[in-house]
Design a protein around this motif. Structure first.
Motif, PDB file in Angstrom:
ATOM      1  N   MET A 133       0.844  -1.179   0.000  1.00 20.73           N
ATOM      2  CA  MET A 133       0.000   0.000   0.000  1.00 20.73           C
ATOM      3  C   MET A 133       0.887   1.239   0.000  1.00 20.73           C
ATOM      4  N   LEU A 134       0.625   2.148  -0.938  1.00 24.32           N
ATOM      5  CA  LEU A 134       1.383   3.391  -1.065  1.00 24.32           C
ATOM      6  C   LEU A 134       0.618   4.502  -0.360  1.00 24.32           C
ATOM      7  N   ILE A 135       1.203   5.061   0.691  1.00 18.97           N
ATOM      8  CA  ILE A 135       0.534   6.085   1.499  1.00 18.97           C
ATOM      9  C   ILE A 135       0.888   7.458   0.945  1.00 18.97           C
ATOM     10  N   ILE A 136      -0.147   8.229   0.594  1.00 21.59           N
ATOM     11  CA  ILE A 136       0.028   9.582   0.065  1.00 21.59           C
ATOM     12  C   ILE A 136      -0.082  10.602   1.193  1.00 21.59           C
ATOM     13  N   SER A 137      -1.142  10.508   1.987  1.00 21.89           N
ATOM     14  CA  SER A 137      -1.331  11.391   3.145  1.00 21.89           C
ATOM     15  C   SER A 137      -2.009  10.572   4.235  1.00 21.89           C
ATOM     16  N   ASN A 138      -2.458  11.260   5.290  1.00 20.26           N
ATOM     17  CA  ASN A 138      -3.081  10.551   6.411  1.00 20.26           C
ATOM     18  C   ASN A 138      -4.339   9.791   6.007  1.00 20.26           C
ATOM     19  N   ASN A 139      -5.111  10.350   5.089  1.00 17.46           N
ATOM     20  CA  ASN A 139      -6.376   9.716   4.721  1.00 17.46           C
ATOM     21  C   ASN A 139      -6.430   9.249   3.269  1.00 17.46           C
ATOM     22  N   VAL A 140      -5.332   9.363   2.518  1.00 17.67           N
ATOM     23  CA  VAL A 140      -5.305   8.923   1.124  1.00 17.67           C
ATOM     24  C   VAL A 140      -4.177   7.915   0.943  1.00 17.67           C
ATOM     25  N   SER A 141      -4.521   6.759   0.388  1.00 16.80           N
ATOM     26  CA  SER A 141      -3.528   5.740   0.084  1.00 16.80           C
ATOM     27  C   SER A 141      -3.965   4.970  -1.154  1.00 16.80           C
TER      28      SER A 141
ATOM     29  N   PRO B 100      -3.940   1.218  -3.025  1.00 16.03           N
ATOM     30  CA  PRO B 100      -3.674  -0.214  -2.868  1.00 16.03           C
ATOM     31  C   PRO B 100      -2.655  -0.702  -3.898  1.00 16.03           C
ATOM     32  N   ASP B 101      -1.942  -1.768  -3.550  1.00 13.68           N
ATOM     33  CA  ASP B 101      -0.896  -2.292  -4.430  1.00 13.68           C
ATOM     34  C   ASP B 101      -1.440  -2.835  -5.743  1.00 13.68           C
ATOM     35  N   ASP B 102      -2.686  -3.321  -5.752  1.00 11.76           N
ATOM     36  CA  ASP B 102      -3.221  -3.913  -6.976  1.00 11.76           C
ATOM     37  C   ASP B 102      -3.547  -2.862  -8.045  1.00 11.76           C
ATOM     38  N   GLU B 103      -3.561  -1.577  -7.700  1.00 14.14           N
ATOM     39  CA  GLU B 103      -3.807  -0.518  -8.685  1.00 14.14           C
ATOM     40  C   GLU B 103      -2.523  -0.060  -9.381  1.00 14.14           C
ATOM     41  N   ILE B 104      -1.373  -0.452  -8.839  1.00 14.50           N
ATOM     42  CA  ILE B 104      -0.082  -0.066  -9.404  1.00 14.50           C
ATOM     43  C   ILE B 104       0.501  -1.283 -10.123  1.00 14.50           C
TER      44      ILE B 104
ATOM     45  N   PHE C 242       0.252   3.473 -13.723  1.00  7.09           N
ATOM     46  CA  PHE C 242      -0.827   3.760 -12.774  1.00  7.09           C
ATOM     47  C   PHE C 242      -1.939   4.465 -13.529  1.00  7.09           C
ATOM     48  N   ASP C 243      -3.123   3.836 -13.565  1.00  7.63           N
ATOM     49  CA  ASP C 243      -4.277   4.394 -14.263  1.00  7.63           C
ATOM     50  C   ASP C 243      -5.010   5.338 -13.313  1.00  7.63           C
ATOM     51  N   ILE C 244      -5.041   6.610 -13.660  1.00  5.19           N
ATOM     52  CA  ILE C 244      -5.648   7.617 -12.796  1.00  5.19           C
ATOM     53  C   ILE C 244      -7.158   7.436 -12.733  1.00  5.19           C
ATOM     54  N   ASN C 245      -7.794   7.234 -13.879  1.00  4.75           N
ATOM     55  CA  ASN C 245      -9.256   7.142 -13.924  1.00  4.75           C
ATOM     56  C   ASN C 245      -9.794   5.914 -13.197  1.00  4.75           C
ATOM     57  N   ALA C 246      -9.076   4.790 -13.256  1.00  4.84           N
ATOM     58  CA  ALA C 246      -9.543   3.557 -12.626  1.00  4.84           C
ATOM     59  C   ALA C 246      -9.083   3.424 -11.177  1.00  4.84           C
ATOM     60  N   SER C 247      -8.414   4.416 -10.650  1.00  3.65           N
ATOM     61  CA  SER C 247      -7.881   4.319  -9.290  1.00  3.65           C
ATOM     62  C   SER C 247      -8.927   4.701  -8.247  1.00  3.65           C
ATOM     63  N   SER C 248      -8.569   4.444  -6.996  1.00  2.00           N
ATOM     64  CA  SER C 248      -9.457   4.774  -5.883  1.00  2.00           C
ATOM     65  C   SER C 248      -9.124   6.129  -5.266  1.00  2.00           C
ATOM     66  N   LEU C 249      -8.372   6.950  -5.976  1.00  2.00           N
ATOM     67  CA  LEU C 249      -8.039   8.289  -5.484  1.00  2.00           C
ATOM     68  C   LEU C 249      -9.298   9.150  -5.430  1.00  2.00           C
ATOM     69  N   PRO C 250      -9.353  10.114  -4.517  1.00  6.24           N
ATOM     70  CA  PRO C 250     -10.480  11.056  -4.496  1.00  6.24           C
ATOM     71  C   PRO C 250     -10.526  11.872  -5.792  1.00  6.24           C
ATOM     72  N   GLU C 251     -11.717  12.357  -6.135  1.00 10.10           N
ATOM     73  CA  GLU C 251     -11.924  13.091  -7.384  1.00 10.10           C
ATOM     74  C   GLU C 251     -11.027  14.326  -7.489  1.00 10.10           C
ATOM     75  N   PHE C 252     -10.762  14.967  -6.346  1.00 10.03           N
ATOM     76  CA  PHE C 252      -9.903  16.154  -6.327  1.00 10.03           C
ATOM     77  C   PHE C 252      -8.531  15.814  -6.906  1.00 10.03           C
ATOM     78  N   TYR C 253      -7.937  14.704  -6.461  1.00 16.56           N
ATOM     79  CA  TYR C 253      -6.620  14.287  -6.935  1.00 16.56           C
ATOM     80  C   TYR C 253      -6.669  13.912  -8.412  1.00 16.56           C
ATOM     81  N   LYS C 254      -7.716  13.185  -8.810  1.00 15.93           N
ATOM     82  CA  LYS C 254      -7.841  12.754 -10.205  1.00 15.93           C
ATOM     83  C   LYS C 254      -7.895  13.947 -11.149  1.00 15.93           C
ATOM     84  N   GLU C 255      -8.738  14.934 -10.823  1.00 18.40           N
ATOM     85  CA  GLU C 255      -8.880  16.114 -11.675  1.00 18.40           C
ATOM     86  C   GLU C 255      -7.566  16.873 -11.792  1.00 18.40           C
TER      87      GLU C 255
END
Length: 137
Positions: free
Chosen positions: A1-9, A11-15, A41-54
């Motif tokens: 698991m790649l940790i970006i911030s306290n509440n955003v990470s 999962p390994d299967d997305e990378i 790393f596919d941005i659109n198919a990831s579990s990142l919040p919409e703010f990060y994706k945009e």
């Protein structure tokens, strides 16, 4: 698991990590060992919040394709493990860089005293320079 911030990470299967042969010089070893890492790393198919994706999709970065896939090639080190860590760290830095929101600049005007001080210093400097001229009797 790649940790970006306290509440955003992420999962390994997305990378997606692939080991490939490194380019450049390195002697006989470079032709035998797949030490370079190709990270996708596919941005659109990831579990990142919409703010990060945009914000990621708006970036003008050569590592991001038109389809919204981040491609990072790590071949700086001789070992596969170090290159994998380097690729993941570069992905983490790229995503963290988008989370920082620049504060909007507010246009201001210099105060009257600041303008006066600037003009006074310019005239004083001009007087100093004029005194450097040729001395006449």
């Amino acid at each position: 698991m790649l940790i970006i911030s306290n509440n955003v990470s992420i999962p390994d299967d997305e990378i997606e990590l692939n080991a490939i042969r490194a380019q450049g010089s390195g002697g006989q070893n470079v032709n035998k060992v797949s030490s370079a890492i190709h990270l996708r790393f596919d941005i659109n198919a990831s579990s990142l919040p919409e703010f990060y994706k945009e914000r990621l999709l708006q970036l003008k970065d050569s590592r991001i394709t038109k389809e919204g896939i981040i491609v990072i090639k790590a071949q700086q080190f001789r070992t596969q493990e170090k290159n994998r860590d380097d690729a993941l760290q570069r992905l983490q830095l790229l995503i963290k860089s988008v989370s920082i929101v620049q504060k909007a600049r507010q246009a201001t005007k210099p105060s009257r005293s600041a303008k006066r001080k600037r003009v006074d210093s310019k005239t004083k400097r001009g007087q100093v320079k004029s005194l450097r001229g040729r001395v006449t009797d």
